[in-house]
Scaffold this motif. Structure first.
Motif, mmCIF file in Angstrom:
data_model
loop_
_atom_site.group_PDB
_atom_site.id
_atom_site.type_symbol
_atom_site.label_atom_id
_atom_site.label_comp_id
_atom_site.label_asym_id
_atom_site.label_seq_id
_atom_site.Cartn_x
_atom_site.Cartn_y
_atom_site.Cartn_z
ATOM 1 N N GLY A 130 0.932 -0.778 -0.071
ATOM 2 C CA GLY A 130 -0.280 -0.443 -0.001
ATOM 3 C C GLY A 130 0.925 0.898 0.125
ATOM 4 O O GLY A 130 2.042 1.122 -1.017
ATOM 5 N N GLU A 131 0.730 2.015 0.758
ATOM 6 C CA GLU A 131 1.261 3.088 1.113
ATOM 7 C C GLU A 131 2.658 3.554 2.015
ATOM 8 O O GLU A 131 3.126 3.879 1.761
ATOM 9 C CB GLU A 131 0.256 4.638 2.141
ATOM 10 C CG GLU A 131 -0.623 4.786 1.063
ATOM 11 C CD GLU A 131 -1.640 5.633 1.736
ATOM 12 O OE1 GLU A 131 -0.600 6.563 2.812
ATOM 13 O OE2 GLU A 131 -2.242 6.431 0.906
ATOM 14 N N ALA A 132 2.796 1.853 2.642
ATOM 15 C CA ALA A 132 4.234 2.014 3.160
ATOM 16 C C ALA A 132 5.406 1.048 2.346
ATOM 17 O O ALA A 132 5.091 0.807 1.312
ATOM 18 C CB ALA A 132 3.898 0.823 4.006
ATOM 19 N N PHE A 133 6.724 1.239 3.204
ATOM 20 C CA PHE A 133 7.638 0.338 1.564
ATOM 21 C C PHE A 133 7.933 -1.222 3.438
ATOM 22 O O PHE A 133 7.850 -0.703 4.418
ATOM 23 C CB PHE A 133 8.927 1.841 2.206
ATOM 24 C CG PHE A 133 8.559 2.786 1.091
ATOM 25 C CD1 PHE A 133 8.591 2.518 -0.116
ATOM 26 C CD2 PHE A 133 8.404 3.730 1.757
ATOM 27 C CE1 PHE A 133 8.818 2.956 -1.262
ATOM 28 C CE2 PHE A 133 7.820 4.822 0.555
ATOM 29 C CZ PHE A 133 8.019 4.667 -0.456
ATOM 30 N N VAL A 134 8.751 -1.644 2.315
ATOM 31 C CA VAL A 134 8.710 -3.203 3.520
ATOM 32 C C VAL A 134 10.737 -3.293 2.470
ATOM 33 O O VAL A 134 10.676 -3.623 1.538
ATOM 34 C CB VAL A 134 8.455 -4.270 2.949
ATOM 35 C CG1 VAL A 134 8.767 -5.067 3.565
ATOM 36 C CG2 VAL A 134 7.130 -4.359 3.848
ATOM 37 N N VAL A 177 6.816 7.237 10.528
ATOM 38 C CA VAL A 177 7.682 8.188 10.447
ATOM 39 C C VAL A 177 7.130 8.985 10.205
ATOM 40 O O VAL A 177 5.872 9.537 9.079
ATOM 41 C CB VAL A 177 8.906 8.221 9.028
ATOM 42 C CG1 VAL A 177 8.013 7.126 8.228
ATOM 43 C CG2 VAL A 177 9.639 9.465 9.586
ATOM 44 N N GLU A 178 7.342 10.611 10.887
ATOM 45 C CA GLU A 178 7.087 12.407 10.295
ATOM 46 C C GLU A 178 8.271 13.102 9.691
ATOM 47 O O GLU A 178 9.587 12.865 10.786
ATOM 48 C CB GLU A 178 6.163 12.759 11.789
ATOM 49 C CG GLU A 178 4.821 13.803 11.612
ATOM 50 C CD GLU A 178 4.302 14.764 12.326
ATOM 51 O OE1 GLU A 178 4.096 15.349 12.021
ATOM 52 O OE2 GLU A 178 4.540 14.104 13.482
ATOM 53 N N SER A 208 15.058 5.896 7.291
ATOM 54 C CA SER A 208 16.036 6.699 5.914
ATOM 55 C C SER A 208 15.954 6.594 4.825
ATOM 56 O O SER A 208 16.112 6.699 3.377
ATOM 57 C CB SER A 208 17.432 6.523 6.322
ATOM 58 O OG SER A 208 17.288 7.677 7.386
ATOM 59 N N MET A 209 15.872 5.152 4.076
ATOM 60 C CA MET A 209 15.945 4.374 2.843
ATOM 61 C C MET A 209 14.945 4.381 2.314
ATOM 62 O O MET A 209 14.741 4.677 1.161
ATOM 63 C CB MET A 209 16.584 2.883 2.993
ATOM 64 C CG MET A 209 18.511 3.073 3.306
ATOM 65 S SD MET A 209 18.418 1.246 3.352
ATOM 66 C CE MET A 209 20.087 1.270 4.048
ATOM 67 N N ALA A 210 14.023 4.368 3.235
ATOM 68 C CA ALA A 210 11.897 4.360 2.778
ATOM 69 C C ALA A 210 12.116 5.402 2.017
ATOM 70 O O ALA A 210 11.670 6.121 1.331
ATOM 71 C CB ALA A 210 11.730 4.130 3.672
ATOM 72 N N MET A 211 12.340 6.609 2.828
ATOM 73 C CA MET A 211 12.026 7.938 2.559
ATOM 74 C C MET A 211 12.388 8.740 1.189
ATOM 75 O O MET A 211 12.043 9.311 0.425
ATOM 76 C CB MET A 211 12.649 8.922 4.124
ATOM 77 C CG MET A 211 11.262 8.637 5.025
ATOM 78 S SD MET A 211 9.113 9.174 4.772
ATOM 79 C CE MET A 211 9.574 10.709 4.658
ATOM 80 N N ALA A 212 14.362 8.148 1.417
ATOM 81 C CA ALA A 212 14.621 8.498 0.325
ATOM 82 C C ALA A 212 13.969 8.246 -0.791
ATOM 83 O O ALA A 212 14.556 8.775 -2.145
ATOM 84 C CB ALA A 212 16.050 8.321 0.543
ATOM 85 N N LYS A 213 14.035 6.706 -1.378
ATOM 86 C CA LYS A 213 13.563 6.362 -2.484
ATOM 87 C C LYS A 213 11.948 7.181 -2.734
ATOM 88 O O LYS A 213 11.582 7.377 -3.839
ATOM 89 C CB LYS A 213 12.899 4.689 -2.546
ATOM 90 C CG LYS A 213 12.232 3.992 -3.560
ATOM 91 C CD LYS A 213 12.600 2.520 -3.255
ATOM 92 C CE LYS A 213 11.545 1.839 -4.071
ATOM 93 N NZ LYS A 213 12.083 2.328 -5.343
#
Length: 262
Positions: A130-134, A177-178, A208-213
């Motif tokens: 969905g909107e999340a990263f794994v 994360v916010e 950090s990685m998920a937000m960079a992506k």
């Protein structure tokens, strides 16, 4: 048997450390014993327990156990704390190469022994739910960006995600994360602890990685992370395919030492 132990914490993520270079703890190490030691009411109390052992070709080997007594995957803050412990034991001075469950790790430590920079594994795959990263940063993580994180019931929401039909068998750590612009605020529900912890090293690395992506960022990236227990930072290089040269930095603080009958 009387067990000598040390207590360390990294941004509020607290651990029992045992020097097992003589192998004495191996004869009594079992799930129930470790679970009881980590119990905050009837034991020492900790998010996890680590054993430092000798390993050919490395300064030492790190074995990590969750608070439920079962051997776990990589723990980033635990890795930083065991480096500080190794310095206390005079096994290392300002840098080290040690072995953990996810492979070799390099780390540096300040002269005073309370600030550790730990190299984490490279990461290539990030999936979506969905909107999340794994992704897996040594441990499996679910990352979801939210607003008003301070008011969220991380325990209830994290528990429901960790135990849903997708993740219940192997479990997953759930991170919220916010984005505050100059830093990320992160709260984590950890499997094995089965509760929110004050910090999670592999978790903030995953965030950090998920937000960079998510933001489409590339190159050398460094993020400041605030967690309930303090401040951490994560840096890496991202070329669009691989997150490499990954470092988790933060405090690793000695709390106390003692002994307990087991």
């Amino acid at each position: 048997m009387k067990l000598n132990f040390f207590k360390y914490e990294g941004a509020g993520n607290d651990f029992i450390l045992i020097d097992n270079r003589n192998g004495a703890f191996s004869s009594i190490k079992n799930t129930e014993t470790i679970k009881n030691l980590c119990d905050r009411h009837f034991g020492i109390g900790a998010d996890g327990l680590m054993i430092l052992e000798l390993k050919n070709g490395f300064d030492f080997e790190m074995r990590y156990f969750n608070a439920d007594g079962r051997e776990g995957s990589m723990c980033g803050n635990g890795g930083r704390c065991i480096v500080a412990f190794a310095k206390h034991l005079n096994l290392i001075q300002t840098e080290t190469n040690f072995l953990a469950v996810d492979g070799p790790h390099y780390a540096t430590i300040s002269e005073n022994g309370n600030w550790v920079s730990l190299q984490m594994i490279d990461v290539q795959e990030i999936d979506s739910d969905g909107e999340a990263f794994v992704l897996n940063t040594g441990s499996p993580h679910y990352v979801l960006q939210v607003n008003n994180l301070a008011s969220k019931n991380v325990y209830e929401i994290g528990k429901s995600i960790r135990n849903n039909e997708i993740y219940s068998i192997n479990g997953i750590n759930v991170n919220f994360v916010e984005d505050f612009g100059d830093h990320y605020f992160v709260r984590t529900y950890e499997r094995g602890v089965e509760n929110e912890t004050f910090a999670c090293g592999t978790g903030v690395t995953a965030v950090s990685m998920a937000m960079a992506k998510k933001k489409g960022l590339f190159g050398n990236i460094k993020n400041s992370i605030k967690v309930p227990g303090g401040n951490l930072s994560v840096s890496f290089n991202y070329d669009g395919k691989i997150f490499g040269n990954v470092f988790l930095e933060g405090p690793a603080t000695f709390v106390f030492e003692g002994s307990i009958e087991i």
